[in-house]
Design an enzyme around this catalytic site. Structure first.
Site, PDB file in Angstrom:
ATOM      1  N   LEU A 102       0.824  -1.216   0.000  1.00 22.25           N
ATOM      2  CA  LEU A 102       0.000   0.000   0.000  1.00 22.25           C
ATOM      3  C   LEU A 102       0.855   1.262   0.000  1.00 22.25           C
ATOM      4  O   LEU A 102       1.808   1.370   0.762  1.00 22.25           O
ATOM      5  CB  LEU A 102      -0.909   0.000   1.231  1.00 22.25           C
ATOM      6  CG  LEU A 102      -1.747   1.262   1.469  1.00 22.25           C
ATOM      7  CD1 LEU A 102      -3.145   0.891   1.979  1.00 22.25           C
ATOM      8  CD2 LEU A 102      -1.090   2.220   2.462  1.00 22.25           C
ATOM      9  N   ASP A 110       0.336   8.790   1.421  1.00 23.34           N
ATOM     10  CA  ASP A 110       0.720  10.185   1.162  1.00 23.34           C
ATOM     11  C   ASP A 110       2.063  10.353   0.445  1.00 23.34           C
ATOM     12  O   ASP A 110       3.028   9.675   0.792  1.00 23.34           O
ATOM     13  CB  ASP A 110       0.869  10.946   2.486  1.00 23.34           C
ATOM     14  CG  ASP A 110      -0.255  10.685   3.458  1.00 23.34           C
ATOM     15  OD1 ASP A 110      -1.260  10.090   3.082  1.00 23.34           O
ATOM     16  OD2 ASP A 110      -0.107  11.091   4.630  1.00 23.34           O
ATOM     17  N   TYR A 136       5.651   8.116   9.967  1.00 25.06           N
ATOM     18  CA  TYR A 136       4.504   8.758   9.325  1.00 25.06           C
ATOM     19  C   TYR A 136       4.937   9.968   8.502  1.00 25.06           C
ATOM     20  O   TYR A 136       6.113  10.309   8.452  1.00 25.06           O
ATOM     21  CB  TYR A 136       3.456   9.121  10.385  1.00 25.06           C
ATOM     22  CG  TYR A 136       2.527   7.981  10.717  1.00 25.06           C
ATOM     23  CD1 TYR A 136       2.779   6.678  10.277  1.00 25.06           C
ATOM     24  CD2 TYR A 136       1.376   8.195  11.475  1.00 25.06           C
ATOM     25  CE1 TYR A 136       1.902   5.639  10.572  1.00 25.06           C
ATOM     26  CE2 TYR A 136       0.500   7.150  11.780  1.00 25.06           C
ATOM     27  CZ  TYR A 136       0.772   5.886  11.329  1.00 25.06           C
ATOM     28  OH  TYR A 136      -0.105   4.867  11.621  1.00 25.06           O
ATOM     29  N   SER A 137       3.946  10.646   7.912  1.00 29.79           N
ATOM     30  CA  SER A 137       4.228  11.653   6.889  1.00 29.79           C
ATOM     31  C   SER A 137       5.065  12.820   7.376  1.00 29.79           C
ATOM     32  O   SER A 137       5.096  13.141   8.570  1.00 29.79           O
ATOM     33  CB  SER A 137       2.916  12.185   6.327  1.00 29.79           C
ATOM     34  OG  SER A 137       2.363  11.207   5.496  1.00 29.79           O
ATOM     35  N   ASP A 147       2.702  14.970  10.844  1.00 33.57           N
ATOM     36  CA  ASP A 147       2.904  15.439   9.465  1.00 33.57           C
ATOM     37  C   ASP A 147       3.599  16.801   9.392  1.00 33.57           C
ATOM     38  O   ASP A 147       3.098  17.762   8.793  1.00 33.57           O
ATOM     39  CB  ASP A 147       1.564  15.503   8.697  1.00 33.57           C
ATOM     40  CG  ASP A 147       0.738  14.239   8.843  1.00 33.57           C
ATOM     41  OD1 ASP A 147       1.342  13.181   9.108  1.00 33.57           O
ATOM     42  OD2 ASP A 147      -0.497  14.301   8.703  1.00 33.57           O
TER      43      ASP A 147
END
Ligand code: FRU
Length: 493
Positions: A39, A42, A101-102, A161
């Site tokens: 998968l 972002d 994470y982003s 983020d």
């Protein structure tokens, strides 16, 4: 990763084992960046560094579900020929072990800095989050330096983020957050060395600056200037739909305003959706060395439809949008496909001036798996113009209602679903169709619709229909595939 502590070798083995299946999927796009397996979500860390464009992305190589993420990495000089680079960030430290994470990238002197959120969940699924940094001299190999920001008081652990940029000799960072009242917000930090960060406070949010309820969480903020005007992009969750606005489960949009760093205030106008289609989320931008503001978005979102995407049985899911150049026209963001994409054009499928009259109001062209289509109307449409693509997507412009509609069969049960925008005049269209996606740029990028779709036959016809007599110019090209080197990285074990 899936099992905590997975190594780069585990991921490469995963690619080696599944890539052959992925490649056989007829829905595999041809000119979009996708995960080699698993998968993608972002776009992260977009940057033009030492003449190379870097596109990092959220990647779960082990599953076609959300989960533990690493940062995948593609590079290019021209947006046509790409290289898959080694994994940039692997979730293998105490501060990021449930996911890197982003986040974003900046260059300072000769060094590339990645800022990202270290996500940690304990055995009871209790979340902690850390804003972390990793650095690199060559843009390929990264050394993690650990957390630089811990969760401040007044916010839940949905705090992530980081997007960093420089203005007037100072570094700024904005973070997507949820405050203790469960309102989505964006908070600002400031630094002079990229390591020590000072908390400034929220600059925009739900029930802030007089803009009413705009959701319970804001993800993936980005702030930049176009023509001297400040723009804040953000992906809010929890905005209630209102007529034809906010029809997706989650939104992505922007505020135009004025950022006053001395007063720590961002005065801004209304929230405007960036894209009117079904599948667009978490966009991020970069400024390249020629001064272009380039944006990528995730051509998907974590909504209830994800699990019905047919590519899952081929062990991959999702793609990024094509790169788009942003500009500001009459107080609105316009998006145009990046001009480099013209190099993908191969044979011309049709180039013609078409006249729909009393006798003929329909044109059918043979579709190829990939296509760029341009239409320029020579006069105003008075009634209705439609384009039907592969018996699955229908574009409808109604001059009577002043609406532009895109309709597709949904992935779950083939029922028709629609998205709309208001449009006073349809002047031109630039449409990019890939094996399982469509991006529609209206009137030089005034509005854009981005959608995935899974037609039964992805080389079927495209039909143009009109209720009026109308003249238009049409040109369509078949598009080449992106060239991606090193899709199956060498295993060094
Ligand atoms: C947006 C998002 C970000 C987060 C990342 C995790 O799609 O939820 O807020 O950092 O995805 O993959």
């Amino acid at each position: 990763m899936k099992e905590l502590g997975s190594t780069v070798e585990d991921i490469y083995l995963q690619i080696k084992n599944n890539y052959h299946l992925v490649e056989t999927d007829s829905y595999r796009n041809q000119f979009h960046l996708m995960p080699s397996v698993g998968l993608l979500n972002d776009p992260n860390g977009l940057i033009h560094f030492k003449r190379i464009y870097h596109v990092f992305y959220q990647w779960n190589p082990f599953e076609t579900e959300q989960g533990v993420k690493c940062w995948g990495h593609y590079t290019t000089k021209d947006f046509i020929k790409w290289e898959m680079q080694p994994i940039a960030l692997l979730p293998n430290n105490w501060y990021d072990c449930s996911g890197c994470y982003s986040g974003s990238a900046v260059k300072s002197d000769d060094t590339l800095y990645l800022f990202y959120t270290g996500n940690v969940k304990d055995e009871n699924q209790k979340r902690s989050c850390y804003q972390c940094v990793a650095i690199s001299k060559d843009g390929i190999n990264f050394e993690k330096k650990g957390p630089v920001i811990f969760l401040p008081d007044g916010y839940t652990t949905h705090f992530r983020d980081p997007k960093v940029w420089k203005a007037d000799e100072l570094w700024y960072m904005i973070i997507g957050a949820q405050n203790d009242k469960e309102e989505g917000t964006v908070v600002l930090y400031q630094s002079d060395d990229l390591i020590k960060w000072e908390f400034i406070g929220p600059i925009a949010g739900s029930n802030l600056n007089g803009h009413g309820d705009l959701g319970y969480m804001w993800e993936c903020p980005d702030m930049f200037k176009i023509d001297g005007i400040d723009i804040l992009l953000v992906s809010p969750q929890g905005i209630v739909s209102e007529g034809i606005k906010y029809n997706n489960e989650f939104q992505s949009g922007y505020f135009i305003g004025k950022m006053d760093f001395a007063a720590n205030k961002f005065e801004h106008g209304e929230f405007t959706e960036l894209d009117r289609g079904f599948d667009f989320y978490a966009p991020q931008t970069m400024l390249d060395e020629s001064g272009r503001r380039i944006m990528y978005g995730w051509m998907g979102m974590s909504d209830g439809m994800q699990k019905y995407q047919p590519t899952i049985k081929y062990k991959w899911i999702h793609a990024l949008t094509i790169p788009r150049k942003l500009s500001l026209v009459n107080g609105r963001i316009y998006q145009e496909p990046l001009e480099e994409l013209a190099q993908l054009r191969s044979s011309i499928i049709i180039e013609s001036d078409i006249k729909f009259n009393q006798e003929q109001r329909e044109l059918c062209i043979h579709d190829y798996k990939t296509m760029e289509l341009k239409i320029k109307y020579n006069q105003a449409i008075k009634d209705e113009f439609q384009i039907l693509i592969r018996d699955n997507v229908r574009i409808i412009y109604s001059a009577l209602k002043n609406t532009f509609t895109v309709e597709r069969k949904n992935f779950k049960d083939d029922k028709t679903e629609q998205r709309h925008c208001n449009l006073e005049n349809l002047i031109n269209l630039n449409i990019f169709i890939d094996a399982s996606s469509i991006e529609i740029f209206i009137n030089d990028g005034q509005e854009v619709f981005t959608c995935r779709f899974f037609a039964e036959d992805n080389e079927k016809d495209i039909v143009f229909l009109s209720k009026d007599e109308i003249e238009f110019h049409i040109i369509a090209w078949q598009l080449n595939q992106l060239i991606i080197e090193n899709c199956i990285p060498e295993l060094k074990i």
